[in-house]
Design a protein around this motif. Sequence first.
Motif, PDB file in Angstrom:
ATOM      1  N   ARG A 772       0.833  -1.211   0.000  1.00 24.45           N
ATOM      2  CA  ARG A 772       0.000   0.000   0.000  1.00 24.45           C
ATOM      3  C   ARG A 772       0.871   1.266   0.000  1.00 24.45           C
ATOM      4  NH1 ARG A 772      -3.327  -3.205   3.321  1.00 24.45           N
ATOM      5  NH2 ARG A 772      -2.270  -2.447   5.199  1.00 24.45           N
ATOM      6  N   LEU A 773       1.935   1.243   0.771  1.00 19.70           N
ATOM      7  CA  LEU A 773       2.813   2.427   0.836  1.00 19.70           C
ATOM      8  C   LEU A 773       3.529   2.653  -0.496  1.00 19.70           C
ATOM      9  CD1 LEU A 773       4.222   1.898   4.431  1.00 19.70           C
ATOM     10  CD2 LEU A 773       2.915   3.893   3.663  1.00 19.70           C
ATOM     11  N   TYR A 774       4.010   1.570  -1.111  1.00 19.73           N
ATOM     12  CA  TYR A 774       4.659   1.730  -2.417  1.00 19.73           C
ATOM     13  C   TYR A 774       3.668   2.243  -3.459  1.00 19.73           C
ATOM     14  CZ  TYR A 774       9.167  -0.434  -1.234  1.00 19.73           C
ATOM     15  OH  TYR A 774      10.404  -0.707  -0.713  1.00 19.73           O
ATOM     16  N   GLN A 775       2.469   1.697  -3.463  1.00 18.95           N
ATOM     17  CA  GLN A 775       1.461   2.150  -4.424  1.00 18.95           C
ATOM     18  C   GLN A 775       1.109   3.623  -4.208  1.00 18.95           C
ATOM     19  OE1 GLN A 775       1.648  -0.269  -6.950  1.00 18.95           O
ATOM     20  NE2 GLN A 775      -0.396   0.592  -7.202  1.00 18.95           N
ATOM     21  N   ASN A 776       0.991   4.011  -2.942  1.00 17.33           N
ATOM     22  CA  ASN A 776       0.715   5.414  -2.620  1.00 17.33           C
ATOM     23  C   ASN A 776       1.831   6.310  -3.141  1.00 17.33           C
ATOM     24  OD1 ASN A 776      -0.341   7.748  -1.477  1.00 17.33           O
ATOM     25  ND2 ASN A 776       0.538   7.360   0.532  1.00 17.33           N
ATOM     26  N   ALA A 777       3.069   5.891  -2.913  1.00 14.19           N
ATOM     27  CA  ALA A 777       4.207   6.690  -3.369  1.00 14.19           C
ATOM     28  C   ALA A 777       4.226   6.788  -4.886  1.00 14.19           C
ATOM     29  CB  ALA A 777       5.514   6.074  -2.859  1.00 14.19           C
ATOM     30  N   ILE A 778       4.005   5.635  -5.559  1.00 17.40           N
ATOM     31  CA  ILE A 778       4.048   5.626  -7.027  1.00 17.40           C
ATOM     32  C   ILE A 778       2.973   6.547  -7.605  1.00 17.40           C
ATOM     33  CG2 ILE A 778       3.555   4.166  -9.036  1.00 17.40           C
ATOM     34  CD1 ILE A 778       5.025   1.899  -7.510  1.00 17.40           C
ATOM     35  N   GLU A 779       1.754   6.456  -7.076  1.00 19.66           N
ATOM     36  CA  GLU A 779       0.668   7.290  -7.586  1.00 19.66           C
ATOM     37  C   GLU A 779       0.981   8.770  -7.415  1.00 19.66           C
ATOM     38  OE1 GLU A 779      -2.793   5.958  -5.543  1.00 19.66           O
ATOM     39  OE2 GLU A 779      -2.822   3.981  -6.547  1.00 19.66           O
ATOM     40  N   ARG A 780       1.511   9.117  -6.257  1.00 14.04           N
ATOM     41  CA  ARG A 780       1.832  10.532  -6.017  1.00 14.04           C
ATOM     42  C   ARG A 780       3.004  11.005  -6.900  1.00 14.04           C
ATOM     43  NH1 ARG A 780      -0.550  12.846  -1.484  1.00 14.04           N
ATOM     44  NH2 ARG A 780      -1.662  11.422  -0.103  1.00 14.04           N
ATOM     45  N   PHE A 781       4.012  10.170  -7.065  1.00 16.67           N
ATOM     46  CA  PHE A 781       5.120  10.535  -7.946  1.00 16.67           C
ATOM     47  C   PHE A 781       4.645  10.700  -9.389  1.00 16.67           C
ATOM     48  CE2 PHE A 781       8.299   8.497  -4.854  1.00 16.67           C
ATOM     49  CZ  PHE A 781       8.824   9.730  -4.459  1.00 16.67           C
ATOM     50  N   GLU A 782       3.699   9.851  -9.802  1.00 13.43           N
ATOM     51  CA  GLU A 782       3.163   9.976 -11.161  1.00 13.43           C
ATOM     52  C   GLU A 782       2.373  11.260 -11.331  1.00 13.43           C
ATOM     53  OE1 GLU A 782       1.101   6.274 -11.574  1.00 13.43           O
ATOM     54  OE2 GLU A 782       2.792   5.317 -12.626  1.00 13.43           O
ATOM     55  N   ILE A 783       1.602  11.621 -10.301  1.00 16.80           N
ATOM     56  CA  ILE A 783       0.848  12.881 -10.362  1.00 16.80           C
ATOM     57  C   ILE A 783       1.811  14.064 -10.502  1.00 16.80           C
ATOM     58  CG2 ILE A 783      -0.564  14.466  -8.987  1.00 16.80           C
ATOM     59  CD1 ILE A 783      -1.960  11.967  -7.819  1.00 16.80           C
ATOM     60  N   GLU A 784       2.923  14.009  -9.793  1.00 17.68           N
ATOM     61  CA  GLU A 784       3.906  15.103  -9.821  1.00 17.68           C
ATOM     62  C   GLU A 784       4.882  14.986 -10.987  1.00 17.68           C
ATOM     63  OE1 GLU A 784       4.086  17.887  -7.718  1.00 17.68           O
ATOM     64  OE2 GLU A 784       2.075  17.095  -7.330  1.00 17.68           O
ATOM     65  N   ARG A 785       4.727  13.937 -11.815  1.00 15.90           N
ATOM     66  CA  ARG A 785       5.591  13.719 -12.982  1.00 15.90           C
ATOM     67  C   ARG A 785       7.074  13.622 -12.580  1.00 15.90           C
ATOM     68  NH1 ARG A 785       5.885  17.741 -16.263  1.00 15.90           N
ATOM     69  NH2 ARG A 785       4.782  19.317 -15.059  1.00 15.90           N
ATOM     70  N   ILE A 786       7.360  12.653 -11.708  1.00 15.67           N
ATOM     71  CA  ILE A 786       8.736  12.402 -11.260  1.00 15.67           C
ATOM     72  C   ILE A 786       9.056  10.945 -11.581  1.00 15.67           C
ATOM     73  CG2 ILE A 786      10.361  12.566  -9.342  1.00 15.67           C
ATOM     74  CD1 ILE A 786       8.468  14.476  -7.951  1.00 15.67           C
ATOM     75  N   PRO A 787       9.359  10.642 -12.845  1.00 15.16           N
ATOM     76  CA  PRO A 787       9.486   9.240 -13.280  1.00 15.16           C
ATOM     77  C   PRO A 787      10.645   8.497 -12.630  1.00 15.16           C
ATOM     78  CG  PRO A 787      10.204  10.733 -15.011  1.00 15.16           C
ATOM     79  CD  PRO A 787       9.565  11.584 -13.963  1.00 15.16           C
ATOM     80  N   ILE A 788      11.743   9.200 -12.305  1.00 15.36           N
ATOM     81  CA  ILE A 788      12.872   8.471 -11.727  1.00 15.36           C
ATOM     82  C   ILE A 788      12.494   7.843 -10.388  1.00 15.36           C
ATOM     83  CG2 ILE A 788      14.624   9.862 -12.893  1.00 15.36           C
ATOM     84  CD1 ILE A 788      15.084  11.390 -10.331  1.00 15.36           C
ATOM     85  N   MET A 789      11.617   8.526  -9.647  1.00 16.52           N
ATOM     86  CA  MET A 789      11.203   7.975  -8.351  1.00 16.52           C
ATOM     87  C   MET A 789      10.156   6.872  -8.517  1.00 16.52           C
ATOM     88  SD  MET A 789      13.348   9.555  -6.679  1.00 16.52           S
ATOM     89  CE  MET A 789      12.975   8.860  -5.077  1.00 16.52           C
ATOM     90  N   VAL A 790       9.354   6.969  -9.575  1.00 19.68           N
ATOM     91  CA  VAL A 790       8.441   5.865  -9.878  1.00 19.68           C
ATOM     92  C   VAL A 790       9.261   4.603 -10.156  1.00 19.68           C
ATOM     93  CG1 VAL A 790       6.709   4.972 -11.484  1.00 19.68           C
ATOM     94  CG2 VAL A 790       6.637   7.376 -10.773  1.00 19.68           C
ATOM     95  N   GLY A 791      10.293   4.752 -10.974  1.00 22.18           N
ATOM     96  CA  GLY A 791      11.150   3.623 -11.296  1.00 22.18           C
ATOM     97  C   GLY A 791      11.852   3.065 -10.073  1.00 22.18           C
ATOM     98  N   ARG A 792      12.328   3.943  -9.196  1.00 19.29           N
ATOM     99  CA  ARG A 792      13.037   3.472  -8.005  1.00 19.29           C
ATOM    100  C   ARG A 792      12.076   2.771  -7.035  1.00 19.29           C
ATOM    101  NH1 ARG A 792      17.249   7.685  -5.587  1.00 19.29           N
ATOM    102  NH2 ARG A 792      17.523   5.844  -4.239  1.00 19.29           N
ATOM    103  N   CYS A 793      10.848   3.263  -6.922  1.00 15.13           N
ATOM    104  CA  CYS A 793       9.858   2.589  -6.077  1.00 15.13           C
ATOM    105  C   CYS A 793       9.583   1.179  -6.603  1.00 15.13           C
ATOM    106  CB  CYS A 793       8.549   3.371  -6.043  1.00 15.13           C
ATOM    107  SG  CYS A 793       8.546   4.750  -4.886  1.00 15.13           S
ATOM    108  N   ARG A 794       9.409   1.064  -7.897  1.00 11.43           N
ATOM    109  CA  ARG A 794       9.130  -0.254  -8.472  1.00 11.43           C
ATOM    110  C   ARG A 794      10.339  -1.189  -8.283  1.00 11.43           C
ATOM    111  NH1 ARG A 794       4.404  -0.634 -10.777  1.00 11.43           N
ATOM    112  NH2 ARG A 794       3.334   1.192 -11.652  1.00 11.43           N
ATOM    113  N   LEU A 795      11.534  -0.641  -8.391  1.00  7.66           N
ATOM    114  CA  LEU A 795      12.732  -1.445  -8.150  1.00  7.66           C
ATOM    115  C   LEU A 795      12.753  -1.970  -6.717  1.00  7.66           C
ATOM    116  CD1 LEU A 795      15.597  -2.538  -8.677  1.00  7.66           C
ATOM    117  CD2 LEU A 795      16.464  -0.198  -8.267  1.00  7.66           C
TER     118      LEU A 795
END
Length: 922
Positions: A772-795
């Motif tokens: 849940r925390l990773y999904q929350n982070a990914i969604e918020r990073f996507e809203i803010e258009r910060i792809p490097i952090m989306v990638g790092r969260c998924r990693l």
Amino acid sequence: MTETAPLRGRRRELAELDAMVNRARAGRSAALVLAGEAGVGKTALLDHMVLRTTPHVRVERVTASQSEMELAYAGLQQIAGHMMSSAARLPAPQREAIDSALGLRQSSAPSPFLVGLALLGLLTEAAGDEALLCIVDDAQWLDQASARALAFAARRLEAEGIAIVLAMRRVDDVFAALPQLHVEGLEYDDARELLRLAAPGGLDRRVRDQLIAEARGNPLALRELPRTLSPAEIAGGFRLTSTMPLETRIEQSLVVQLEPLPQPARLLLLLAAADPTGDPELLWRASAKLGLGPEAFNAAKDADALVIGTRVGFRHPLIRSALYRDASAEDRRRVHAALAAVTSAEHDPDRRAWHRASATLRPDEEVASDLEQSAARARTRGGAAAAGAFLERAAELTPTPVSRGQRLIAAAEAKHDAGAPAAAINLLDTTRDLPLTELQHALVARLRARAGYALHRDSSGPKLLLAAAQGLENRDPVLARDTYIEALAAAIYGGRLGDAEQVAAVSNAILEATDTEDSDNARDLILRGQALLAAKGQEAALDTLRRAQRAFLDQAPDALGLHWMWFASRAAQDLWEARALRALADRQVDLARAGGIVTVLPIALSLLMLAQTVDGELDAAEASCDEIDAIKEVTGHPLPQYGRLFLAAYRGRAAEAERWAKQIRADATTRGEGYGLSAVNFAEAILYNGLGRFADTVTSGSRELPYTHELSHAMRTLLELVEAATHTGDRALAEHAYEKLDSVTRPVGTNWAAAVSAMAEAQLRNGDDAYRLYQNAIERFEIERIPIMVGRCRLLYGEELNRQGRRTDARAHLRSAHELLANCGLNGFAQRAADELQASGDTLRVPAEGSAAQLTNQELNVARLAREGLTNRDIGARLFISGHTAEYHLRKVFTKLGIKRRTELKTALAHLDPATSPTEAL
């Protein structure tokens, strides 16, 4: 080339000069400083060079004058005067800048770099389809503004078909970066032959050898010194007893030769020496003022001293300086008075004012006032150094002590703005015995603090700037606010290496002195907001800083507002506001670039680079770094290479990043700027996490734990530390770092802050809580258009799923992570994803980075900007080169990369080997 009789002993020099012209004819450009002592033959070489130049090469030749060193852009007027018909073809900002520099339009002070770029454009237009040879003799006498513009243009030459030759006695610092050819004295045999020709009647052998030894092969000395010998000395009685420098002896010999002239002829020669314009009509009118008739002109010409044609000149440039130096002070004042009387107050007011000042012995308010007005005009043309000289002389001629103090302070400020803080302090020292007003005392304190900080950058700077701001508070509130900002910026950047109490002391003083409840001025808001942030934390500063950001975006900033806009961008980082960071950085760069304000542009570009890395646009960030480097090259701007450090870290280039880290850490320690240490620790943490060297991240990241209150990089390092500590199994450290991170993200409430906090906490949780925390982070990073952090969260989540044995689930996240991270250029993190995917039982073919071609630094810089869609003209403006040179480099890039279109650049550049690329080689 036209055949001419060879110069004795100058084969090497002539070959190099001929080669320059040949390269220009072939479309290549070059600049050269021809250096050597007075009389060594530089002018003769230039004469020979011009005679050997074909008719297909356009020649522009000027001679600088010592008496014009204090007139801003006087040299540029000579150099560019014949080319201004081409100015209409320059881009509007450049055309306006050079028009302002030459006084052809009334406007604010032009950017000196736009003036330099305009000069480069004019030279390129003058070369046209053929070639251009531009010669400046006695370049040591160029005024500072012209010298910088010419050096700027000369350093940017490459593919325009231009050859620039600057002859000077000693290489000035402004031209030190240019190629140099040092002209030495003649060898013995050549010197003996020249001496034989100069004394055809023959010399005693001992006298001949003595003269050759003392002349040190100087051709002018060999020609002129024998003329001063008596018959007895020529016959063998010559004994050299003088210990004066050779240049002085040559000048003395020239003066001695002119002593037989009648006094009117000598006065006429002095008049010509005092007039730098070389205008024959002006000389006639001034000579009439002195009662000098045709007989004086005839005598001067018969003595082979004065040459009158389209311009007035001398047989040798040393005659001018020798005559002027040898004249009595009274005679010098007489000729300057005559020149002032015939110089137009309407068309040439500055030269007239300078002549009047040179003719004036005692204090004279009218003359001082004229000089003050000249200083104001110099300021509008961007001539801060010239303004300082005018004001300093105006102060000397000011009768009243109060006004003298005012002009001395203004002169000191102009010298500081011209990059001479030591000279500014020296002038301020002369005000100590003057009856200054309270405001003047406050201005002196401010300027002394600013100049001192520019010289030393030590921990005393913020304290002195704060005291100066407080002294101005009730006398000049606007200037006080600007000084408060300087004090706060100095304290913040000093940080841990400064006085531990300074940031708090400066911040609290600002809060006591300001109240912005009713103000919507961007500078007022950012001053108080940053003080609140430093003294009371993010939550207390939120409202004020957000108002400041809106004001900077909505208002048309004045010069001070544009300068301090970076403080609003820094606030956007500290408040985790990605969109505000992008918008502010873009706006400041656009405004600074449009206005050619290169003092602001490097800092603005560094913040844009940070925004671009947040956006995952590392290629664009690399182009911003290229532009910063281009500015640094031509300005000497001392901004550290933080951008190169962070890009190397994000890309996983260990050797390069560690090299930059070592350099920046040492520089920051020397300067006493803790900000630099924080930047290095943060960059190292990113680098080592990407490479999976988590223990090294713990070492670097832990250094920032005591400084979380500084926010900025120290705050952002905490996320890296959580990741490293969890991978090394140090749960306590990970929890501690998370708690500190939560304390600087929770008060803010932005998506970026919440996503960072969730990403950190997810690494401390298991199962569904972590998901849940990773999904929350990914969604918020996507809203803010910060792809490097989306990638790092998924990693990170993929790694966690692998540890749980859920390999099938892990693969989807790891593949997505790899694609995102590789596309952004985070090669280290992408490789981590590939390795983890392999551990899950899947394989991913990672294309090896190959070296498609070896591009030079400049070729790579041009290619990156072309990849971003810029035209050749735009690329030239960004990198301070001509459009011709940009086109030339792009053709070479296409050839080396084996491509034909700009659209192919992105793919071709993506696979350059970082281990051998120019960036890595820095």
